[in-house]
Design an enzyme around this catalytic site. Structure first.
Site, short mmCIF file in Angstrom:
data_model
loop_
_atom_site.label_atom_id
_atom_site.label_comp_id
_atom_site.label_asym_id
_atom_site.label_seq_id
_atom_site.Cartn_x
_atom_site.Cartn_y
_atom_site.Cartn_z
N GLU A 3 26.35 -35.08 6.57
CA GLU A 3 27.79 -35.51 6.02
C GLU A 3 27.88 -34.92 4.91
O GLU A 3 29.08 -34.35 4.57
CB GLU A 3 27.58 -37.06 5.65
CG GLU A 3 27.94 -37.99 7.03
CD GLU A 3 26.68 -38.12 7.85
OE1 GLU A 3 25.28 -37.83 7.57
OE2 GLU A 3 26.74 -38.80 8.90
N HIS A 25 24.92 -50.49 7.87
CA HIS A 25 26.06 -50.18 8.76
C HIS A 25 27.34 -51.26 8.56
O HIS A 25 28.25 -51.26 9.42
CB HIS A 25 25.89 -50.28 10.28
CG HIS A 25 25.13 -49.19 10.79
ND1 HIS A 25 23.94 -48.81 10.23
CD2 HIS A 25 25.43 -48.03 11.64
CE1 HIS A 25 23.39 -47.80 10.81
NE2 HIS A 25 24.34 -47.18 11.68
#
Lengths: 341, 458
Positions: B191, B260
């Site tokens: 990322e 998450h």
């Protein structure tokens, strides 16, 4: 022409390979390197006078690296570096007045005084900063290279960072994608031996130039104190990268004479170590002796150049002090770009 | 002209120091770069280097002197051809000695009084809703990207699984087939790396759409979003723009646990230089993503996985582009204002229907953009209803609700008939167990309870 050496330090210092470089080219290297050194010395002085604030990282000692590399590149190529960036800006032909005025935080600076020493840019000169977060400029450099490839404009990116940044994970994320996608980028590791106060031996396992090997990126270790060696290595790298072969790593063996920043007393290394480099391996003294012994220039020729450089630097310092502080309305500008109406 | 050597400041905070020792004496010649003296600051002993070449003509401050103020003349350097006589005759130096004048700012620089952002171009949204068709949020996002990619070759999409896999949540379905691998780019799981590559490509003038598989993973890249994108225009004095979109699902999905399931709305809304968008419906998704891609600034585009499969009526017209910074009143009401965004808009509307049955007429605002905030729509509504309840999935502390409460304190305090109440996620990491997860997330009933409280309904 005279064979005499004008500097008492010059005798021990010589360029390794100077064939294929003309006297005119060598003189240009001398001018650029001397400009950077005198500029940085002046910046150090202005810092001492309280005219430059915050952090100020000087490039003194490392001048051959950026001078040699940028001399090989073309206008369409893009450049990005970390925070020891003044030399890179001068080597990219940015105006010393605008750079110095940014250091003093004045309206005439490249970022209107809002960026400072570590955050300066010039779209006109394809210089994309000046970044204060160690290692973060590696993927951004990858993005500049991505844009060259996307547009098929034939340009490449030189992405400079230090031996300290070379330990950041983002660098390897970038190596991976740059190699996968064959991005036109040269990663230049300016190994000045110390990441702030931590020596390379204490921070980095293995050789930095070999760290691209796992990604299929060739690397080369270069004598970064010899501008001709730097130029020759860059020519090889540019040929490889422009040939569509993907990235290359050049590790420049170099040395900074000053502390990490102005407030660093540099107690992590001995005075003898610093003096040895200055006395035996100074990139500017070496070029100067060559110009005098092999280049056909006289002491007087060199003196004229020294004076010219000094004048340019003094002019930048004058400008940086006379330029006003930014208008207070600047506080609220350049936060968002509003769309053309 | 002789040159004055001044006592230097060698740290950002030094005002005076000890001139410890002179390493050169009067009569010594020096070159630029030579170490001439050592000084002691509060932190360390530092070397002073000569900047100019010449002969030390006179030492003005002896070695060993304490408390020498910064910028005191400590020595005078003679240039070629000068003698000691020049010192007294010509005290003027080639170095400017005056420090920066104190900047006595008298103007009001209050940090609250932000300049008005440029007038938001209003569009007649109702007109676009004359011709609609039902599409899912997922399709709306895909269509927005596809339309903008057809319009502008500089737009490309990059992220994990966006191309061959067709999107981890199928948002980029079909894009690879239409636009090819050059413009729809699968990245490794990296990322920070690909967000940074996007940032650099944007500096160079391309228009990257960077997909994060979820915004939880964007934490790996938040430095590139904030330090390398949001701040660049400012730091470059307006030279370098970052026309980039960071998009992906934000907030809780279902049963995926703490790492998450987090709402980043208030994190990004905190940052000047960013625009932050959080669509609710398919129309929002398409109209706002098109606007985000066209915007010359970095935009954080917070989607919601739970809404991807939801179908809404959305305008057919490709020119439906929602101005960033414009909220939408989803339901008009007169008794209380519920301000919300993303998935919580749906829950607020559901709560409003139930409240109507109880005789409370709630107005529901769908913010759509979180930065810049459409403060006018919120304030005008509260002036009408005199009550405000906010609803968000994120945590309460320093969340969006705190910002709305402060806004109303500052701009509509006298209109309030009750304290502002916040409905938020509970102040805990997201639990996995189904019963606990339900308790952690704000429910329709929580909104109803809060509205009844501010309405003083028993």
């Amino acid at each position: 022409m005279g064979k005499q050496n004008s500097s008492k330090k010059a005798t021990a210092q010589a360029l390794k390979g100077s064939n294929n470089v003309t006297a005119e080219e060598m003189l240009e290297f001398y001018k650029t390197m001397l400009l950077i050194r005198r500029f940085e010395e002046k910046a150090g002085q202005l810092y001492g006078m309280g005219l430059i604030g915050g952090f100020c990282h000087l490039y003194i000692g490392q001048e051959a690296v950026v001078t040699g590399i940028q001399s090989v590149l073309e206008d369409k190529d893009t450049v990005i570096t970390t925070y020891r960036d003044h030399g890179h800006m001068l080597a990219c032909n940015m105006d010393p007045k605008g750079v110095m005025a940014e250091l003093t935080g004045r309206a005439g600076g490249y970022s209107n005084g809002k960026g400072g020493s570590m955050h300066m840019f010039s779209r006109e000169n394809n210089f994309f900063g000046g970044h204060g977060i160690v290692g973060a400029n590696a993927p951004i450099g990858g993005g500049l290279a991505f844009a060259h490839k996307y547009r098929e404009d034939g340009g490449l990116t030189t992405c400079y960072f230090g031996d300290g940044a070379a330990n950041q994970g983002q660098v390897y994320e970038t190596y991976n994608m740059a190699s996968l996608w064959k991005l036109p980028i040269i990663f230049v590791i300016e190994n000045n031996k110390y990441a702030m106060g931590t020596s390379q031996q204490r921070a980095a396992a293995g050789e930095l130039f070999e760290r691209g090997a796992a990604y299929g990126i060739p690397g080369e270790k270069v004598d970064g104190m010899d501008v001709v060696e730097v130029v020759k290595a860059t020519q090889r790298a540019v040929e490889y990268v422009r040939g569509g072969n993907g990235p290359m790593i050049l590790e420049m063996d170099t040395y900074r004479y000053r502390g990490h920043s102005m407030s660093d007393p540099a107690k992590y290394r001995t005075k003898e170590e610093v003096n040895q480099v200055k006395d035996e391996n100074d990139c500017i003294v070496k070029v100067k002796s060559w110009l005098l012994s092999d280049g056909g220039y006289s002491d007087d020729d060199i003196k004229v150049i020294d004076k010219e450089i000094k004048a340019v630097v003094n002019e930048s310092a004058e400008f940086a002090q006379q330029s006003p502080e930014p208008d207070i309305s600047e506080l609220w500008t350049d936060i968002l770009l509003e769309e053309d109406k | 002209m002789t040159i004055e050597i001044l006592m230097p400041a060698l740290s950002p905070t030094m005002t005076e120091g000890k001139l410890a020792t002179w390493l050169k004496s009067e009569g010594d010649s020096v070159e630029a770069g030579d170490v001439i003296a050592e000084i002691e600051t509060d932190k360390a002993t530092m070397e002073v280097e000569a900047v100019d070449e010449g002969i030390i003509g006179k030492i003005m401050i002896d070695g060993g002197t304490d408390n020498v103020a910064v910028n005191t003349v400590i020595a005078v350097l003679l240039e070629e051809g000068e003698t000691l006589a020049d010192i007294s005759d010509a005290p003027a130096s080639s170095v400017q000695t005056q420090a920066v004048e104190e900047n006595n700012v008298t103007e009001d620089t209050s940090f609250v009084a932000q300049p008005k952002s440029a007038e938001i171009l209003d569009i007649d949204e109702a007109k676009f809703f004359e011709n609609t068709k039902p599409i899912t949020v997922r399709e709306a996002l895909r269509d927005a990207m596809a339309e903008e990619m057809r319009n502008d070759n500089n737009v490309f999409v990059m992220g994990e699984e966006v191309a061959e896999y067709q999107g981890a949540y199928k948002v980029t379905q079909g894009l690879l087939q239409e636009f090819g691998a050059k413009r729809v780019i699968d990245t490794p799981i990296t990322e920070a790396g690909f967000a940074g590559i996007g940032a650099g490509a944007a500096y160079a003038g391309l228009k990257p759409v960077i997909e994060f598989m979820t915004f939880n993973f964007a934490m790996q890249a938040i430095d590139q979003i904030i330090n390398s994108s949001a701040k660049t225009l400012y730091m470059s004095g307006g030279q370098i723009t970052s026309p980039i979109v960071f998009r992906g699902p934000n907030g809780a999905a279902t049963r995926v646990g703490a790492q998450h399931s987090q709402c980043y709305a208030s994190w990004y809304s905190h940052v000047p230089g960013l625009k932050v968008v959080a669509p609710y419906s398919s129309a929002d998704a398409r109209g706002l993503l098109k606007a985000a891609i066209r915007d010359p600034n970095p935009v954080v585009f917070l989607e919601n996985e739970m809404l991807y499969g939801t179908s809404f009526e959305a305008p057919v017209d490709e020119d439906y582009v929602i101005p960033i910074g414009k909220a939408k009143i989803e339901r008009e009401g007169s008794d209380v204002t519920i301000v919300s965004f993303s998935i919580m808009v749906g829950k607020a509307l559901e709560a409003a229907e139930k409240l109507a049955e109880q005789g409370i007429d709630a107005e529901v605002i769908n913010l759509r953009t979180l930065r810049p905030l459409d403060t006018k729509t919120i304030v005008d509504s509260v002036k009408k209803t005199n009550r405000l309840v906010s609803a968000e999935e994120g945590w309460p502390v320093a969340g969006m609700g705190a910002e709305f409460a402060a806004l109303i304190m500052e701009e509509a305090f006298d209109y309030l008939d009750a304290p502002v109440l916040r409905v938020t996620g509970k102040d805990v990491p997201m639990p996995y167990a189904a019963n606990l997860e339900k308790l952690a997330l704000p429910q329709v009933e929580d909104i109803i309870d809060a509205v009844r409280k501010v309405s003083y309904a028993s």
